[in-house]
Enzyme design. Structure first.
Site, short mmCIF file in Angstrom:
data_model
loop_
_atom_site.label_atom_id
_atom_site.label_comp_id
_atom_site.label_asym_id
_atom_site.label_seq_id
_atom_site.Cartn_x
_atom_site.Cartn_y
_atom_site.Cartn_z
N HIS A 215 0.84 -1.20 0.00
CA HIS A 215 0.00 0.00 0.00
C HIS A 215 0.87 1.25 0.00
CE1 HIS A 215 -2.88 -3.01 1.51
NE2 HIS A 215 -3.81 -2.22 0.99
N ASP A 289 -4.46 -5.94 -8.21
CA ASP A 289 -4.70 -5.35 -6.89
C ASP A 289 -4.98 -3.87 -7.13
OD1 ASP A 289 -4.92 -5.00 -4.15
OD2 ASP A 289 -3.03 -5.99 -3.67
#
Length: 976
Positions: A215, A289
């Site tokens: 992230h 993702d």
């Protein structure tokens, strides 16, 4: 379970294609594709993020993207199910092609949506032996997802977490053993896809051994392809071979597969196309993702990153942050010859076929009525309970300290570390035995440690819960302070300490010396349910069966986990836990509301158990009709005549087992003052069945009052003194020898002239003296030592004003005749009050939970917690009908159904003739059904404000409630 394992074995032996690739979905996909423009086809490969907890501007912005560009799907993040459903319905109405709706539901919808059922983290599930439970979870998650308008669940996480310092996976993984991860993932996936929801395994090719969070940065995996194939890729291949519908590609740099500098796997053609699609043969949907994560977004702008992902071979672009830029960049790539229209169309067809399989070829709006109730149905909640229970992992059990035994000989305290508030864990422990509770917050210092050590020094067993842990390590040892570790280490030096860790299992490594704990339970996470079940495990209500799915350190390794048996003490569950539907018990709540609205009672407690499992335990209403204080489940009630079977009879049965009491003997045999009176030869068989010709009662209090209503000077005083020390009620004390007058009056009273059944209090008033004569021990001390303490029934007590605050004791009558006051924490019965609140016919107080322990002792013929407190055969013998042939339906001390099947009888119409129990004048009732293993407790104060209130009898509330259980059982039996 056997059937499921057989099915899994069959699946393992057969390769399957993703379910939507079936030819039946091709026609609809072709027809829709033909209607789409080139731009709309590109948009079908885009899934944009949305939130149902944001403002209207956000909702309108998503709507604009749906209407203008025709995106293929939406992935929802935080919010609520009803708000989300309204958004879905709006967007589906505005789109040309139905939207594919996705959500991250690794541990159920609760991962993203409030007001939904929460299932355990995958790390907890990794320790469960029964994969059938995970299939059931997948099935239930699918039901909830479909009910919510969701089509794709981005789960399971199939990463093999073999790095304890992994900052992003950790508790989200099933564990570090690839075979276990594959089995658990397959069960979860199959459960979802068998019931119409597309699973999505993540994070390909394996995010389990990284030390960076994608992230925020780009993790680098320095592994060989051989290592990846042997470990990380194993569970992915297993699921692919069994029809996995979709897969999510992670953002990681893997030089062994693609050595392009700073290129994430999501954007790598060698990884997505060459490895995943060609070498591994995957034909399902491939999702990226989230493309707004810094592992990719930090290197490429929106649109550019999307087209790179598409060129790598991904089918669906997740979290596209600029839809027009993405469409533009894809068109530019097509013009440059980097990707063809045919390649785009093939991916769009795959998406459309998946939509057809998901039922989007005949889309129906989400019904928002009853949505919350449907998502939180009792079966779903019970499944969460079963999963949590099966995950609890017992790692230390020195000298079999668990389950805790010998309550009468062990002084126990609880201690919650990491909090300053009493926890759900401590409340759960309190149900089993009274104990002192302590807390120690994260910021606690050395002074607090010293004070706690002093306070805890006298306790033989300390039950410690570790709370407030972070789910990730985060560089702060999961929130475990050095002081917490010091305190725990100091306590373990000299005392037995059982530690329950409510958090990430890797936190065990951050507590030095934890392997020296007498008992240790890994509970994986901190929820009220987890804490509740851990408390039940400690006291043996449920068993331990979980196995550690990872290696924490040298002391706690993969596969560790000790087993204990269930059923030692009462367990607490849902109706589904005993095979009854919660929906079939709604009549109980209705009956209680009726009783309260009709002013039959101000409130009450109900406890119902079957097979040793409490499946219904609720408090209703208020202490009084002023509605100032709600009834709590641990409040104490005046049990009235239930005292008879809970004290006098309990003592007699206990003594019977010791050979010190025989019901065939007489009152005079055991009570010398009775000798020479007309009571001397009364046989206890007749006394206990109320046919010994004893008068029903004597109004002792009336002889203390003058005609003008004042008390005779030698009977009562408003202040205590040496001569008047015995408390009758507030500001009312009786002469110290007045009890002798009461006992003498009983012995001197005439017998009824005719034989036969007459319910009488008199022998039970004498019972404490009989027990004391036999044992040489105080009546209550005898009961407490031999029964109440071993049972952990701490609230069963006389004169609760001595040990409990008034707000925990429910008042009874506003006595206008004798004591001229509201009776609160002093006994309602006049005779018992004149005896200082201690008698064998009335005076015992308690809550439903503790009374249920004693009733379970009776249910199981004197055995509870594997302690034979009353000799075998005694309770079963005393509860039998002795004189049924002559019309006396009672057992010895126990009441029995006087008219089995009669809706107006003293028992539920469906209660078998073998059932037994007792009722109390204040509105209490308990019943035991040995055939169905049922214990029923009903506590109320129907005498408030006056005993003249007989509505509880008119409505027949107490027996009707138990009848609801029998009817629910019949429904269940009819469905089997």
């Amino acid at each position: 379970m056997a059937f499921f394992l057989q099915a899994i074995s069959l699946l393992m032996a057969q390769e399957q294609a993703p379910p939507f690739l079936d030819e039946q979905y091709q026609p609809w996909a072709d027809s829709v594709l033909a209607t789409l423009s080139p731009e709309e086809r590109i948009a079908q490969l885009i899934m944009i993020p949305a939130y149902s907890n944001k403002d209207q501007v956000h909702v309108d912005s998503i709507s604009g993207l749906v209407r203008k560009y025709g995106v293929g799907g939406i992935i929802f993040f935080q919010g609520g199910p009803v708000r989300q459903a309204h958004m879905i319905n709006r967007f589906q109405e505005e789109t040309k092609v139905p939207l594919m709706i996705g959500l991250d539901g690794e541990w159920g919808l609760r991962m993203r949506l409030d007001s939904t059922v929460r299932y355990p983290y995958q790390m907890a599930l990794g320790g469960i032996s029964d994969e059938g439970l995970l299939y059931d979870m997948g099935k239930e998650v699918a039901r909830q997802a479909k009910r919510s308008g969701i089509h794709v669940n981005f789960a399971p996480v199939v990463d093999v977490n073999n790095n304890a310092n992994n900052p992003v996976i950790g508790f989200r993984s099933f564990g570090e053993e690839k075979e276990n991860v594959a089995r658990k993932s397959l069960a979860y996936m199959t459960g979802m896809q068998d019931h119409g929801i597309l699973a999505s395994a993540k994070h390909f090719p394996g995010h389990g051994d990284t030390d960076a969070d994608s992230h925020y940065s780009l993790p680098v995996l320095h592994f060989s392809k051989k290592r990846l194939q042997e470990t990380e890729l194993y569970p992915f291949q297993q699921l692919m071979d069994k029809g996995l519908g979709s897969i999510m590609v992670a953002h990681m740099q893997i030089p062994a597969l693609d050595d392009t500098p700073e290129l994430a796997s999501t954007l790598s053609k060698p990884i997505v196309t060459d490895l995943l699609k060609e070498e591994m043969g995957y034909e399902g949907l491939v999702f990226t993702d989230a493309l707004n994560m810094q592992a990719v977004a930090g290197f490429y702008p929106p649109g550019v990153v999307d087209v790179k992902a598409l060129l790598a071979g991904n089918d669906m672009l997740l979290n596209t942050m600029n839809v027009p830029a993405t469409i533009r960049e894809v068109k530019n790539a097509m013009e440059r010859g980097e990707i063809s229209q045919e390649e785009i169309d093939q991916r769009v067809l795959k998406v459309l076929k998946a939509k057809a399989w998901l039922g989007l070829d005949s889309f129906q709006p989400v019904e928002t009525d009853h949505l919350i109730a449907d998502l939180n149905n009792p079966k779903a909640e019970f499944l969460s309970r079963k999963l949590t229970e099966a995950s609890l992992t017992l790692l230390r059990n020195e000298d079999n300290i668990l389950p805790v035994k010998g309550l009468e000989n062990t002084k126990i305290a609880s201690l919650s570390l990491g909090t300053s508030q009493i926890t759900d864990f401590q409340k759960g422990l309190e149900r089993y035995v009274p104990m002192d509770h302590f807390t120690f917050p994260q910021e606690g210092g050395m002074e607090a440690i010293y004070k706690l050590k002093q306070q805890l020094s006298d306790f033989q067993l300390i039950l410690v819960g570790i709370h407030g842990l972070g789910i990730r390590e985060g560089g702060n040892d999961f929130g475990i302070s050095p002081e917490m570790s010091v305190l725990l280490r100091e306590l373990m030096k000299n005392q037995a300490v059982v530690v329950s860790v409510f958090g990430n299992v890797y936190s065990l490594d951050k507590i030095p010396g934890l392997e020296r704990a007498s008992g240790l339970i890994a509970a994986y996470q901190e929820t009220p349910l987890t804490q509740d079940l851990t408390a039940q495990l400690i006291f043996g209500a449920i068993g331990a069966s979980g196995k550690l799915p990872v290696t924490v350190n040298g002391a706690f390794g993969i596969g560790d986990g000790l087993e204990t048996a269930a059923g030692l003490r009462m367990a607490y569950t849902q109706p589904e836990g005993v095979g009854i539907s919660t929906a079939d018990l709604t009549g109980i709540d209705s009956l209680m509301q009726l009783a309260i609205s009709e002013k039959a009672i101000p409130g009450g407690q109900i406890l119902l158990a079957k097979g040793g499992k409490v499946f219904y335990h609720k408090a209703f209403g208020y202490h009084t009709y002023d509605s100032l204080q709600e009834v709590s489940a641990d409040d104490l009630y005046d049990l009235a005549s239930i005292t008879k079977i809970s004290t006098s009879l309990a003592a007699f049965m206990h003594l019977k087992g010791l050979g010190k009491f025989d019901e065939n003997q007489t009152l005079g045999t055991y009570y010398p003052p009775a000798r020479g009176t007309n009571k001397a030869d009364l046989k206890y068989t007749d006394i206990l069945t109320h046919q010994a010709r004893l008068r029903s009662w004597i109004p002792f209090w009336m002889s203390t009052v003058r005609k003008n209503g004042s008390f005779k000077w030698y009977t009562m005083k408003s202040d205590s003194s040496r001569r008047f020390p015995v408390k009758v009620a507030n500001n009312l004390y009786i002469h110290r020898k007045y009890d002798q007058k009461i006992y003498s009056e009983i012995l001197e009273s005439p017998l009824n002239p005719e034989p036969g059944y007459v319910y009488s209090d008199l022998s039970f008033i004498l019972a404490p003296k009989v027990v004391e004569a036999i044992t040489g021990e105080d009546f209550y001390d005898y009961l407490e030592r031999n029964l109440y303490k071993p049972l952990g029934a701490g609230t069963l007590t006389f004169n609760p004003y001595k040990n409990y605050p008034l707000n925990r004791v429910v008042p009874t009558e506003e006595d206008t005749a004798f004591r001229k006051q509201l009776l609160h924490a002093t006994v309602h019965d006049e005779g018992a009050a004149m005896l200082g609140g201690i008698s064998g016919h009335a005076g015992l107080f308690g809550n439903a939970n503790d009374l249920a322990k004693l009733m379970h002792l009776y249910l199981y013929d004197g055995n509870y917690a594997r302690q034979q407190l009353i000799a075998p055969g005694v309770v079963s013998g005393y509860s039998r009908c002795v004189y049924c042939a002559s019309g006396n339906y009672r057992g010895m001390g126990f009441d029995r159904p006087n008219k089995p099947g009669d809706p107006n009888g003293n028992a539920a119409p469906s209660a078998p003739a073998s059932s037994f129990g007792h009722s109390g004048f204040t509105g209490t009732y308990t019943w035991i059904d040995p055939e169905n293993e049922i214990v029923y407790i009903f506590l109320s104060n129907r005498v408030y404000p006056t005993r003249e209130n007989r509505n509880i009898y008119r409505l027949n509330i107490r027996t009707n409630i138990l009848e609801e259980v029998y009817q629910a059982m019949k429904k269940t039996a009819g469905q089997e």
